[in-house]
Design a protein around this motif. Sequence first.
Motif, PDB file in Angstrom:
ATOM      1  N   ILE A   1       0.856  -1.111  -0.107  1.00 13.98           N
ATOM      2  CA  ILE A   1       0.174  -0.087  -0.045  1.00 13.98           C
ATOM      3  C   ILE A   1       0.852   1.074   0.166  1.00 13.98           C
ATOM      4  O   ILE A   1       1.659   1.394   0.857  1.00 13.98           O
ATOM      5  N   LEU A   2       0.653   2.085  -1.009  1.00 12.17           N
ATOM      6  CA  LEU A   2       1.278   3.337  -0.902  1.00 12.17           C
ATOM      7  C   LEU A   2       0.492   4.396  -0.265  1.00 12.17           C
ATOM      8  O   LEU A   2      -0.766   4.792  -0.482  1.00 12.17           O
ATOM      9  N   VAL A   3       1.334   4.899   0.663  1.00 12.73           N
ATOM     10  CA  VAL A   3       0.410   5.995   1.452  1.00 12.73           C
ATOM     11  C   VAL A   3       1.151   7.444   1.241  1.00 12.73           C
ATOM     12  O   VAL A   3       2.547   7.665   1.488  1.00 12.73           O
ATOM     13  N   THR A   4       0.448   8.466   0.523  1.00 12.24           N
ATOM     14  CA  THR A   4       1.215   9.723   0.446  1.00 12.24           C
ATOM     15  C   THR A   4       1.181  10.683   1.391  1.00 12.24           C
ATOM     16  O   THR A   4       0.144  10.172   2.295  1.00 12.24           O
ATOM     17  N   GLY A   5       1.970  11.408   1.623  1.00 11.13           N
ATOM     18  CA  GLY A   5       1.946  12.397   2.816  1.00 11.13           C
ATOM     19  C   GLY A   5       2.395  11.561   4.124  1.00 11.13           C
ATOM     20  O   GLY A   5       1.710  11.810   5.289  1.00 11.13           O
ATOM     21  N   ALA A   6       3.196  10.278   4.214  1.00  9.86           N
ATOM     22  CA  ALA A   6       3.658   9.456   5.076  1.00  9.86           C
ATOM     23  C   ALA A   6       4.237  10.083   6.259  1.00  9.86           C
ATOM     24  O   ALA A   6       4.067   9.565   7.276  1.00  9.86           O
ATOM     25  N   ALA A   7       4.796  11.258   5.937  1.00 14.36           N
ATOM     26  CA  ALA A   7       5.492  12.070   7.117  1.00 14.36           C
ATOM     27  C   ALA A   7       4.417  13.058   7.901  1.00 14.36           C
ATOM     28  O   ALA A   7       4.946  13.644   8.657  1.00 14.36           O
ATOM     29  N   GLY A   8       3.269  13.113   7.404  1.00 15.06           N
ATOM     30  CA  GLY A   8       2.309  13.973   8.123  1.00 15.06           C
ATOM     31  C   GLY A   8       1.691  13.529   9.072  1.00 15.06           C
ATOM     32  O   GLY A   8       1.661  12.131   9.467  1.00 15.06           O
ATOM     33  N   LEU A   9       0.838  13.991   9.925  1.00 19.71           N
ATOM     34  CA  LEU A   9       0.100  13.557  11.137  1.00 19.71           C
ATOM     35  C   LEU A   9      -0.666  12.410  10.766  1.00 19.71           C
ATOM     36  O   LEU A   9      -0.678  11.236  11.178  1.00 19.71           O
TER      37      LEU A   9
ATOM     38  N   VAL B   1       2.607  -1.671  -6.459  1.00 19.84           N
ATOM     39  CA  VAL B   1       1.613  -1.038  -5.436  1.00 19.84           C
ATOM     40  C   VAL B   1       0.191  -1.870  -5.838  1.00 19.84           C
ATOM     41  O   VAL B   1      -0.170  -1.973  -6.957  1.00 19.84           O
ATOM     42  N   ASP B   2      -0.438  -2.269  -4.884  1.00 20.76           N
ATOM     43  CA  ASP B   2      -1.716  -2.868  -4.923  1.00 20.76           C
ATOM     44  C   ASP B   2      -2.935  -1.562  -4.413  1.00 20.76           C
ATOM     45  O   ASP B   2      -4.310  -1.925  -5.046  1.00 20.76           O
ATOM     46  N   MET B   3      -2.538  -0.681  -3.636  1.00 17.48           N
ATOM     47  CA  MET B   3      -3.709   0.035  -3.228  1.00 17.48           C
ATOM     48  C   MET B   3      -2.715   1.506  -3.001  1.00 17.48           C
ATOM     49  O   MET B   3      -1.570   1.542  -2.396  1.00 17.48           O
TER      50      MET B   3
END
Length: 357
Positions: A3-11, A86-88
């Motif tokens: 799973i790709l999470v954008t903004g991973a360094a955000g809250l 990436v799957d999601m």
Amino acid sequence: MIILVTGAAGLLGGEIAATLTARGHGVLGLVHKSRDVRHGAGERADTIEWKSAAPDGGEIALVAGDVAHPKLGLDPDRYEALAGEVDMIVHCAAITTFDDSPENYEAINLGGTQEMLDLAKRAGAGFLQVSTAYVCGERDGPIAEDESSPPTSFANPYEQSKFEAELLVRMAMSKGLPAAIARPSVIVGREADGAIAAFDAIYAAFRLLAEGRLATIPAKAEASIDFVPIDHVVNGIVTIAERMEEAVGHSFHLTSSAPMPVPDFFDLIGSYDRFSKPVLIAPEDFDPSSLSPFEARLHQRIAVLYQSYFCRNPLFQNHNVRNLIGSGGPAADRDMMKRQIDFAIRAGYLRRDSKAA
């Protein structure tokens, strides 16, 4: 899944990444300026560098990129390698302040969403857009989850940019992309203890009100604020991502089961000896010229950004959330919000001493 999470360094992105790995997924964390992935009360998650291979379950591999650039600013080979893993996609990256430039909202909140939709299409991946419940704009009363018609007005350009980003997602859905939309309301710390990794957005307003620097607030007695604990939001987002086949095509209000009336919120702040109690005044009776020069400047620069949230009463319905997850969010009641304030005091964000001291 990978799973790709954008903004991973955000809250929110940091909490999502940590929860996904705890559930056994491999996470590709897209980061830009900051590379610290934090969760809980600020604990740093273990990360590795992405080397063009999928992370193992339970790992967070950092991918340096920028959603505002074509193909995330990656060279063609790395972009194709990313698409192949990436799957999601859980798209959190966005400007969340209320007073940025139109160009930045366009480039990041809209252009960034389109870039991630393009990647999802290239990867054959599912897509979860993290939006906001306040795409309803300045509407009051019941707000349905799958409501997508534009409101008469927005409180700020952030709300409008997130509404327009949703339109991009809906267009991609209409062309066959398996996608859904998550709409959190006003995010605060964990339900049980108020813990939060960073004091952001609404907490700045908390502090100005509590310290008495904003003593008079234009607000409506019938208004409410929909505070929601971050753990409810994260559980909802992760569950939607894991169950995209059931979620596809829908929007989900990750909100409280009952918002907090604005007068109750002001009363709670005033119940602490160390804090000042804000004075609620009807917007039509509010006269900025009656304020001290210092408070007038704060109203002009900061309070005006949040004023609309003290004047509306949207009631977010959550039928889709209940059908998928089994329950809605907790009530934003006095006890839950007291835990938020108490944590902010313990963490040193809100002052520990009394007014008299």
